[in-house]
Design a protein around this motif. Structure first.
Motif, PDB file in Angstrom:
ATOM      1  N   ASN A  66     -59.179  72.791 -26.465  1.00 39.12           N
ATOM      2  CA  ASN A  66     -59.756  74.309 -26.835  1.00 39.12           C
ATOM      3  C   ASN A  66     -59.521  75.225 -25.739  1.00 39.12           C
ATOM      4  N   SER A  69     -56.153  76.493 -26.343  1.00 43.28           N
ATOM      5  CA  SER A  69     -56.353  77.485 -27.571  1.00 43.28           C
ATOM      6  C   SER A  69     -56.534  78.629 -27.273  1.00 43.28           C
ATOM      7  N   ARG A  73     -54.279  82.947 -27.309  1.00 46.50           N
ATOM      8  CA  ARG A  73     -54.711  84.074 -27.807  1.00 46.50           C
ATOM      9  C   ARG A  73     -53.939  85.061 -27.282  1.00 46.50           C
ATOM     10  N   SER A 103     -55.597  72.403 -35.093  1.00 50.34           N
ATOM     11  CA  SER A 103     -56.828  73.175 -34.934  1.00 50.34           C
ATOM     12  C   SER A 103     -56.667  74.726 -35.099  1.00 50.34           C
ATOM     13  N   ASN A 104     -55.352  74.998 -34.926  1.00 47.64           N
ATOM     14  CA  ASN A 104     -55.083  76.634 -35.143  1.00 47.64           C
ATOM     15  C   ASN A 104     -54.062  76.852 -35.881  1.00 47.64           C
ATOM     16  N   THR A 107     -54.877  80.006 -37.177  1.00 50.88           N
ATOM     17  CA  THR A 107     -54.815  81.089 -36.121  1.00 50.88           C
ATOM     18  C   THR A 107     -53.394  81.783 -36.288  1.00 50.88           C
ATOM     19  N   TRP A 109     -50.317  82.514 -34.920  1.00 50.46           N
ATOM     20  CA  TRP A 109     -49.354  82.361 -33.822  1.00 50.46           C
ATOM     21  C   TRP A 109     -47.893  82.874 -33.938  1.00 50.46           C
TER      22      TRP A 109
END
Length: 207
Positions: A66, A69, A73, A103-104, A107, A109
């Protein structure tokens, strides 16, 4: 502009670190900052497929995954370095990467640049590189090429510096990564993101 560097070797100052530093120096010469994270020595549990991260946005284990992660960002790229273990990356590193990327998955990227550095005594480096680069390819992250596969050879700490072609390959990797990051910044400003503007389609194959 900044990249995250993951040292996936248990040895903080082994051959993997030496090769990663060669890439890092080149990036710094090109005006790209870096943040170093040593992960290969950690005890990292693997993904248990609970899917809680898709609801909460973070992995349930609440460890360094985490933290990385959060750093990703604001990062423009990610470099993953690993020694070769049985023609594959370090197991602790793989456990981390499975959870980090899973987990991303939701997200964005896309267009963050990815590179792998692969260190072997002798064989198995290309298969290790293939495993690591596939994390980038799954998440719309351009993969950095070099003049050869991103591989260098060495056994005892520091021995990798005697692989002159390998070290030159690392410098070229750094130059290419800096160029891609800068070019993508300009491209995004002029043309916008190439990511498809549609809801994600996932086709599950069932009987």
């Amino acid at each position: 502009m900044k990249v995250i560097i993951l040292n996936g070797s248990p040895k903080a100052q082994g051959n993997t670190a030496t090769a990663l530093h060669e890439v890092e120096r080149t990036l710094q010469q090109q005006g790209i900052a870096s943040e170093w994270i040593h992960v290969g020595h950690l005890q990292i549990p693997g993904c248990v497929a609970c899917n809680r991260c898709w609801k909460t946005g973070v992995c349930k284990f609440g460890d360094i995954v985490n933290e990385i992660s959060e750093k990703m960002r604001s990062a423009d790229g990610l470099i993953i370095g690993s020694p070769v273990y049985f023609a594959s990356p370090n197991g602790a590193l793989l456990a981390l990467l499975d959870r980090l990327f899973y987990s991303n998955l939701h997200t964005d990227w896309s267009m963050k640049v990815g590179a792998s550095v692969n260190i072997a005594r002798r064989g198995g480096a290309t298969t290790t590189m293939d495993v690591l680069n596939k994390y980038f390819l799954k998440t719309n992250m351009p993969v950095v090429p070099s003049q050869y596969w991103s591989i260098a050879h060495g056994t005892t700490p520091g021995e990798v510096t005697h692989d002159e072609e390998g070290m030159q390959t690392m410098r070229q990797l750094g130059l290419n990564m800096a160029f891609l990051i800068k070019s993508i910044h300009l491209g995004l400003q002029q043309f916008g993101s190439p990511k498809i503007q549609e809801d994600l389609v996932e086709t599950h194959y069932i009987r």
